[in-house]
Each structure stands twice: as structure tokens, then as C-alpha cells.
Design an enzyme around this catalytic site. Structure first.
Site, PDB file in Angstrom:
ATOM      1  N   CYS A 101      28.629   9.340  48.341  1.00 49.57           N
ATOM      2  CA  CYS A 101      27.486  10.101  47.894  1.00 49.57           C
ATOM      3  C   CYS A 101      26.837  11.216  49.010  1.00 49.57           C
ATOM      4  O   CYS A 101      26.968  12.533  48.413  1.00 49.57           O
ATOM      5  CB  CYS A 101      26.626   8.991  47.426  1.00 49.57           C
ATOM      6  SG  CYS A 101      26.747   7.844  46.156  1.00 49.57           S
TER       7      CYS A 101
HETATM    8  N1  LIG Z   1      30.603   4.467  45.617  1.00 52.00           N
HETATM    9  C1  LIG Z   1      29.451   4.541  45.469  1.00 52.00           C
HETATM   10  O1  LIG Z   1      28.784   3.731  46.198  1.00 52.00           O
HETATM   11  C2  LIG Z   1      28.763   5.124  44.389  1.00 52.00           C
HETATM   12  C3  LIG Z   1      27.264   5.153  44.119  1.00 52.00           C
HETATM   13  C4  LIG Z   1      26.558   5.878  42.989  1.00 52.00           C
HETATM   14  C5  LIG Z   1      27.329   6.768  42.447  1.00 52.00           C
HETATM   15  N2  LIG Z   1      28.741   7.026  42.790  1.00 52.00           N
HETATM   16  C6  LIG Z   1      29.367   7.658  41.884  1.00 52.00           C
HETATM   17  O2  LIG Z   1      30.181   7.271  40.907  1.00 52.00           O
HETATM   18  C7  LIG Z   1      31.517   7.821  40.458  1.00 52.00           C
HETATM   19  C8  LIG Z   1      32.600   6.801  40.919  1.00 52.00           C
HETATM   20  O3  LIG Z   1      32.639   6.611  42.228  1.00 52.00           O
HETATM   21  P1  LIG Z   1      33.313   5.358  42.940  1.00 52.00           P
HETATM   22  O4  LIG Z   1      32.896   5.142  44.235  1.00 52.00           O
HETATM   23  O5  LIG Z   1      33.521   4.105  41.740  1.00 52.00           O
HETATM   24  O6  LIG Z   1      34.935   5.832  42.783  1.00 52.00           O
HETATM   25  P2  LIG Z   1      36.282   5.155  43.061  1.00 52.00           P
HETATM   26  O7  LIG Z   1      37.243   6.205  43.698  1.00 52.00           O
HETATM   27  O8  LIG Z   1      36.050   3.709  43.976  1.00 52.00           O
HETATM   28  O9  LIG Z   1      36.737   4.710  41.776  1.00 52.00           O
HETATM   29  C9  LIG Z   1      37.263   5.631  40.686  1.00 52.00           C
HETATM   30  C10 LIG Z   1      38.505   4.969  39.849  1.00 52.00           C
HETATM   31  O10 LIG Z   1      38.880   5.858  39.018  1.00 52.00           O
HETATM   32  C11 LIG Z   1      40.065   6.099  38.728  1.00 52.00           C
HETATM   33  N3  LIG Z   1      40.255   7.406  37.847  1.00 52.00           N
HETATM   34  C12 LIG Z   1      40.270   8.528  38.627  1.00 52.00           C
HETATM   35  N4  LIG Z   1      40.564   9.434  37.272  1.00 52.00           N
HETATM   36  C13 LIG Z   1      40.817   8.710  36.296  1.00 52.00           C
HETATM   37  C14 LIG Z   1      40.961   8.885  34.905  1.00 52.00           C
HETATM   38  N5  LIG Z   1      41.222  10.142  34.668  1.00 52.00           N
HETATM   39  N6  LIG Z   1      41.148   7.821  34.034  1.00 52.00           N
HETATM   40  C15 LIG Z   1      41.030   6.735  34.490  1.00 52.00           C
HETATM   41  N7  LIG Z   1      40.559   6.353  35.624  1.00 52.00           N
HETATM   42  C16 LIG Z   1      40.518   7.281  36.501  1.00 52.00           C
HETATM   43  C17 LIG Z   1      40.414   5.661  40.166  1.00 52.00           C
HETATM   44  O11 LIG Z   1      41.861   5.245  39.910  1.00 52.00           O
HETATM   45  C18 LIG Z   1      39.753   5.007  40.656  1.00 52.00           C
HETATM   46  O12 LIG Z   1      40.080   3.597  40.645  1.00 52.00           O
HETATM   47  C19 LIG Z   1      31.466   9.250  41.368  1.00 52.00           C
HETATM   48  O13 LIG Z   1      30.975  10.137  40.682  1.00 52.00           O
HETATM   49  C20 LIG Z   1      30.540   8.809  42.606  1.00 52.00           C
HETATM   50  O14 LIG Z   1      29.837   9.862  43.190  1.00 52.00           O
HETATM   51  C21 LIG Z   1      29.308   6.099  43.609  1.00 52.00           C
END
Ligand SMILES: NC(=O)c1ccc[n+]([C@@H]2O[C@H](COP(=O)([O-])OP(=O)(O)OC[C@H]3O[C@@H](n4cnc5c(N)ncnc54)[C@H](O)[C@@H]3O)[C@@H](O)[C@H]2O)c1
Length: 423
Positions: free
Chosen positions: A259
């Protein structure tokens, strides 16, 4: 039973999917990573905040994982939690969001609510996401509702989880906002309606930019406070006694995770691309926070020099190499640039982190690969300098200080003694 598809089963998507399953939804966690789906199906979680037993309870209670996007056709609600990284040139990489939207557009049927949760710049839901989701013949606000709802999960936070963190929702039409609000209200305590999708998108970026800028403020102040012989940590504790108008942020080795280092760049890129001028606060915060690990390296150099030890050949033990305490996530961890700088000076690096059994990072032409030392306190005694980066709660900080000849505390948490210095 209502059917929910959550696209992306990472830090955000998996806890959300399990929470909805607990509340009676039939949930499919869709992910394009086949080995992840296999592990989830076998009850093996890859997320700190989701134990294997939580996942197994979900698997018998309405949750399943899949790589097959055709399940979208039967969904009442589709939530998108895919990554939003930066591209090679530092701008937004909306590839995963676009590919998820394509998959939805291919299979979606009328009467479906679609929500984007991935953090992104204001305008993405309307300009990029919705046109790919809406197949010809499907009308927005009548057949299909589309909204943005920022994810606020704070991995490792023992107090706030999916249920008790208020959720902001903003639809592309008033009907879309209401549909999204009613959906989340089924399993989240407080739902807040934004004026629209753009405001919901901006709310998330404001939250992250606020943290980025305030961390940069103290990371800049800590440098001149050290030179002026002022204990900034003490000054922050004093300022924090003011019951209004102040929120304490403390210096550290730099920002990490998905983030803080990434999201504000989405906003500054958007401002520049659309309006042609810079979002200067973000650019400055980036400059200061990116330099923070290198400042830590300089402080290590100085601390060793004061003891007549050259950094070249010195034994440096880094403690905690994740991006924050009590989690295993290493994305954008400031430990990497710090270690790179120390290696370039010829230091002998070792590390301890029970969340990270092995650690590899790019170091010039090669990839450095290290394994965590087994006994932290023995390793403290053997090092020329110990550098505390992330104070995981299992650490006995007093003992660590007692065993170390020199300890640089980048988090201001180790009880002060002769051998301990703070950033
Ligand atoms: N991790 C955090 O603490 C956090 C907090 C708030 C917001 N976010 C936001 O949430 C979103 C997701 O983050 P995250 O940390 O969960 O990411 P992550 O990398 O942990 O997980 C994302 C998942 O999406 C899958 N993926 C990617 N493209 C895909 C597609 N086209 N179809 C199906 N699956 C697909 C990947 O294989 C992965 O398992 C981001 O935009 C991030 O900025 C994350």
C-alpha cells in the site's frame, strides 16, 4: 443461497471470501494461480491472518477455490481483489484489473452486482473497469450494478478485521451504491456510502497518502534531530499527549508492503497524466521514505566507526526483515535496499526472522540468498552490530540488548542502555 465470486485470493480476497461464507454465502474464490487454488482446496492457507483451520472450516461451510471463470455466470455478486502493482516506468499497471474485468464481461448475466476492491486511481471503475464488464445489451444500474469499495485490511492487526473495519462504498449510479451497501451490510458492521465511485477511490488513496507523508515527515526530522542531539522519539511521545489535533507517527527503516510505497504513486501519476502537474507532497514523501534504509546504512557505518570497526568485513545482524512486525509479507521491505547497501560496502550480513526462513534479494549483478540464523541471542552476541528492523512480538528486546555489543534500534522500542542507540 446467494452466490458470491471473489476474484483474487490473496491478502485481501481470501479473508473476505471466508467471512462471506461464514455469513451464509456460497463463495467461490477465483484465482488464476493454479498451485494456489490447489493449496487452498487442500486447506493450506498462505495468509498470516487466515489459519489452516479457518480455511478448512470455510471449505466445509460454503467456500471453494477455483481457476474456472465460468462460475461468474451463476454469481449474484462478483468482488475483484486482484493486485494493482506499478509498471516498469513507475506508473499504474492495471493489467490484472483489466483481465479480471474481461473475464467478468465474458460470463456475466443480468442481475449481478460487481465490486472492484483493488486500490487504484480515481476514475478507474468508470473509465477502465465498467466498459469491460458491461457486455452489449446489459444496462448499468438496471441489469448490472457496479461499485468501488476500497479494501482497508491491515494484515496482522489483532483488533480490526473484515467485520469491524468500516467499509466505504461508491457506485457508478445511486442504485449501484445502494446495492453495494446492502451486500456488505450482510457481513460488515458499518458501511459508509460515498458520493460515488471516484470519491470511494480517492478516500483510499487519501488514507495511504496521509500515512506516507506523515511517515516521511518524521523520517526527515529524525536525521537533523540526531545531528542536533535532540531525542525525536521523546519529543513525539510528548506531542502525543495532546488529546486533539495530533497523531503520532514514528521514524523507521523505511516503508514497505503493497500500500504505502505503491498506492500514492497511482494518484500522483493520475494527476500528472490528466492535469500535467506534480503532486509534490507524494513525490517528496517518496524521495524521503525511499532514502530511509540508506540513512539506516549510514547510521550503521557511523556506529561501527565510533568503535573503530570498518564496515568492510563487519558482522551485521539484521533482525526482522518483513515490511512490518508479526507478519511474513516481505513485499517492498526496506530490509532489501539496506542489505544491498551493506553488501556493497563489504559487510558480512546475517539475519533473524522466524517468519522468513530464507531470504533472497537482488544485490548488484547477483542474487544474495541467506537463511535465518537459528539462535537469535547467540547471533546477537557474535555480531559487531545488531540492527532491529521489525520488532516481532516474540522478541525479548531486553535480552537482545543485553547480548549485543552494539544495537541500532530503528523502531524506538528497545529499553535504552549503553550499547543501544536509536535511529
Ligand atoms: N495486502 C494488503 O494489506 C492490502 C490492503 C488494502 C488494499 N490492498 C489492495 O488490494 C488489492 C489486492 O491486494 P493483495 O495484497 O490481496 O494482493 P495479492 O497479491 O496478495 O493477491 C492477489 C491475487 O490475485 C490473483 N490474480 C491476479 N490477477 C488475477 C486475475 N486476472 N484473475 C484471477 N486472479 C488473479 C493472484 O494470483 C493473487 O493470488 C491490491 O489492489 C492492493 O493494493 C491490499
Amino acid at each position: 443461497m446467494r452466490r458470491l465470486v471473489v476474484i483474487g485470493q490473496g491478502y485481501v480476497g481470501l479473508p473476505m471470501a471466508l467471512r462471506a461464507a461464514e455469513k451464509g454465502f456460497l463463495v467461490i474464490g477465483l484465482d488464476n494461480n493454479a498451485s494456489l487454488v490447489e493449496a487452498l482446496t487442500a486447506g493450506r492457507s498462505h495468509i498470516d491472518d487466515v489459519s489452516d483451520s479457518d480455511l478448512k472450516a470455510g471449505l466445509v461451510g460454503g467456500y471453494s477455490a477455483s481457476t474456472d471463470a465460468s462460475c461468474i455466470a451463476a454469481a449474484d455478486v462478483v468482488v475483484v481483489c486482484v493486485p494493482t502493482p506499478l509498471s516498469a516506468d513507475g506508473g499504474p499497471d492495471l493489467g490484472p484489473v483489466e483481465s479480471a474485468a474481461h473475464a467478468i464481461g465474458e460470463h456475466i448475466q443480468a442481475d449481478t452486482l460487481v465490486i472492484l476492491e483493488s486500490t487504484t486511481y480515481p476514475g478507474t471503475t468508470e473509465e477502465v473497469f465498467a466498459p469491460l464488464v458491461l457486455r452489449p445489451g446489459l444496462e448499468l444500474g438496471r441489469d448490472i450494478n457496479i461499485a468501488f469499495s476500497p479494501e482497508r485490511v491491515d494484515p496482522g492487526n489483532p483488533t480490526y478485521g473484515v467485520q469491524n473495519t468500516p467499509k466505504v462504498v461508491g457506485g457508478l449510479t445511486p442504485a449501484c451504491t445502494i446495492a453495494a451497501r446492502d451486500f456488505y451490510a450482510e457481513f460488515i458492521d458499518t458501511v459508509v456510502e460515498a458520493k460515488g465511485a471516484k470519491e470511494a477511490e480517492m478516500a483510499k488513496l487519501l488514507e495511504n497518502t496521509f500515512r506516507h507523508v506523515n511517515i516521511a515527515l518524521v523520517n526527515e526530522m529524525v536525521r537533523f534531530c540526531d545531528e542536533l542531539d535532540i531525542d525525536l522519539w521523546d519529543a513525539i511521545d510528548c506531542a502525543a499527549t495532546k488529546p486533539f489535533g495530533f497523531m503520532a507517527f514514528r521514524p523507521g527503516p523505511g516503508v514497505g508492503g503493497h500500500c504505502i510505497p505503491v498506492d500514492p504513486s497511482y494518484l500522483s501519476h493520475r494527476v500528472k497524466a490528466k492535469l500535467g502537474y506534480a503532486f509534490r507532497m507524494v513525490e517528496l514523501a517518496e524521495e524521503i521514505n525511499t532514502a530511509a534504509p540508506l540513512y539506516v546504512a549510514n547510521r550503521i557505518w557511523t556506529a561501527l566507526n565510533d568503535q573503530k570497526i570498518t564496515v568492510n568485513g563487519a558482522k551485521v545482524l539484521l533482525v526482522g526483515v518483513t515490511y512490518k512486525p508479526n507478519i511474513s509479507d516481505r513485499r517492498e521491505s526496506p530490509a532489501d535496499p539496506l542489505a544491498r547497501r551493506l553488501l556493497s560496502w563489504g559487510a558480512e550480513i546475517s539475519y533473524h526472522d522466524s517468519y522468513v526462513p530464507t531470504w533472497s534479494f537482488e544485490a548488484g549483478e547477483r542474487t544474495a540468498a541467506l537463511s535465518s540464523v537459528e539462535d537469535l541471542y547467540e547471533a546477537c552476541a557474535a555480531a559487531d552490530i545488531v540492527v532491529l528492523l521489525q520488532p516481532h512480538s516474540q522478541y525479548d528486546l531486553g535480552r537482545m540488548a543485553g547480548e549485543s555489543r552494539l544495537l541500532l534500534d530503528t523502531r524506538g522500542v528497545v529499553p535504552p542502555t549503553e550499547s543501544v542507540s536509536r535511529l
